[in-house]
Write an enzyme that holds these catalytic residues in place. Sequence first.
Site, PDB file in Angstrom:
ATOM      1  N   SER A 149       0.819  -1.205   0.000  1.00  0.00           N
ATOM      2  CA  SER A 149       0.000   0.000   0.000  1.00  0.00           C
ATOM      3  C   SER A 149       0.858   1.261   0.000  1.00  0.00           C
ATOM      4  O   SER A 149       1.995   1.269   0.472  1.00  0.00           O
ATOM      5  CB  SER A 149      -0.908   0.014   1.237  1.00  0.00           C
ATOM      6  OG  SER A 149      -1.733  -1.128   1.260  1.00  0.00           O
TER       7      SER A 149
HETATM    8  N1  SAH Z   1      -0.625  -4.729   3.910  1.00  0.00           N
HETATM    9  C1  SAH Z   1      -0.084  -5.212   2.673  1.00  0.00           C
HETATM   10  C2  SAH Z   1      -1.128  -5.080   1.582  1.00  0.00           C
HETATM   11  C3  SAH Z   1      -1.014  -6.154   0.600  1.00  0.00           C
HETATM   12  S1  SAH Z   1      -2.304  -6.156  -0.635  1.00  0.00           S
HETATM   13  C4  SAH Z   1       1.166  -4.458   2.283  1.00  0.00           C
HETATM   14  O1  SAH Z   1       1.231  -3.260   2.555  1.00  0.00           O
HETATM   15  O2  SAH Z   1       2.055  -5.047   1.684  1.00  0.00           O
HETATM   16  C5  SAH Z   1      -3.550  -7.138   0.159  1.00  0.00           C
HETATM   17  C6  SAH Z   1      -3.194  -8.548   0.464  1.00  0.00           C
HETATM   18  O3  SAH Z   1      -4.368  -9.209   0.931  1.00  0.00           O
HETATM   19  C7  SAH Z   1      -2.669  -9.366  -0.705  1.00  0.00           C
HETATM   20  O4  SAH Z   1      -1.421  -9.888  -0.394  1.00  0.00           O
HETATM   21  C8  SAH Z   1      -3.724 -10.477  -0.851  1.00  0.00           C
HETATM   22  O5  SAH Z   1      -3.177 -11.724  -1.254  1.00  0.00           O
HETATM   23  C9  SAH Z   1      -4.297 -10.547   0.541  1.00  0.00           C
HETATM   24  N2  SAH Z   1      -5.620 -11.157   0.655  1.00  0.00           N
HETATM   25  C10 SAH Z   1      -6.692 -11.025  -0.172  1.00  0.00           C
HETATM   26  N3  SAH Z   1      -7.736 -11.716   0.304  1.00  0.00           N
HETATM   27  C11 SAH Z   1      -7.322 -12.303   1.468  1.00  0.00           C
HETATM   28  C12 SAH Z   1      -7.949 -13.161   2.420  1.00  0.00           C
HETATM   29  N4  SAH Z   1      -9.213 -13.567   2.314  1.00  0.00           N
HETATM   30  N5  SAH Z   1      -7.217 -13.570   3.484  1.00  0.00           N
HETATM   31  C13 SAH Z   1      -5.929 -13.192   3.639  1.00  0.00           C
HETATM   32  N6  SAH Z   1      -5.288 -12.386   2.762  1.00  0.00           N
HETATM   33  C14 SAH Z   1      -5.982 -11.949   1.682  1.00  0.00           C
END
Ligand code: SAH
Length: 216
Positions: free
Chosen positions: A66
């Site tokens: 993000s």
């Molecule tokens: N906080 C992270 C954001 C990553 S993007 C950062 O700053 O790097 C969001 C993430 O949520 C992705 O890696 C995706 O694989 C994950 N995601 C999506 N649906 C999910 C679920 N049901 N359970 C766990 N993770 C999930």
Amino acid sequence: MSPLPDNFALARRRMVQEQIAARGVRDQRLLKAMQEVPRHLFVDEALWSQAYNDHPLSIGEGQTISQPYMVALMSDALGLTGGEKVLEIGTGSGYQTAILARLCDWVYSIERILGLSRQAQRVLEKIGVFNVNLVVGDGTKGHPREAPYDAIMVTAGAPQVPQPLLGQLKQGGRLVVPVGDKHLQNLMRVTRRGEEFISEDLGGCRFVNLIGEHGW
Ligand code: SAH
């Protein structure tokens, strides 16, 4: 955690001043955490020069780390003071996890993609973040085993607030979650007061999709 010496301290200082403090974030512990956590280590080396820019970056598997300001805004919205147990849904790169770990007592973070969770674990260990448990699975169901939580953060966009997460909030607990369609969402903060849940809209945002039983 002792920050490793690196060549990006100046870039981080500018990020904190120009993108985060300038937009109204005042929490000194949060500003310090963002000053100290080496964000570049959470992305591929080819992207290090962009790691402190004002936008999200690719972390592979179609997912993103993000935007720094969004990390700050969501962390700020949880109102952490140091003693909390926090649940994060969507570990991704682990950067948000590292920031949360600096602000509370313990973080449980769930990621559905094994490879991302493994990579996040490596970076968190490398920089000395040990008050976290990374879990692989569908975070839309929460993590009942360690519930209830003082605060829950969802870092992917949901069609609606995943119901199981509400039930895993402590009294007075806060949940932040982007809710909307697959392309645009509103960042919602839900606070538990008894069996009542009070919602506030913190503004528009854009996240990758939350995929799972109580997601897309
Ligand atoms: N906080 C992270 C954001 C990553 S993007 C950062 O700053 O790097 C969001 C993430 O949520 C992705 O890696 C995706 O694989 C994950 N995601 C999506 N649906 C999910 C679920 N049901 N359970 C766990 N993770 C999930």
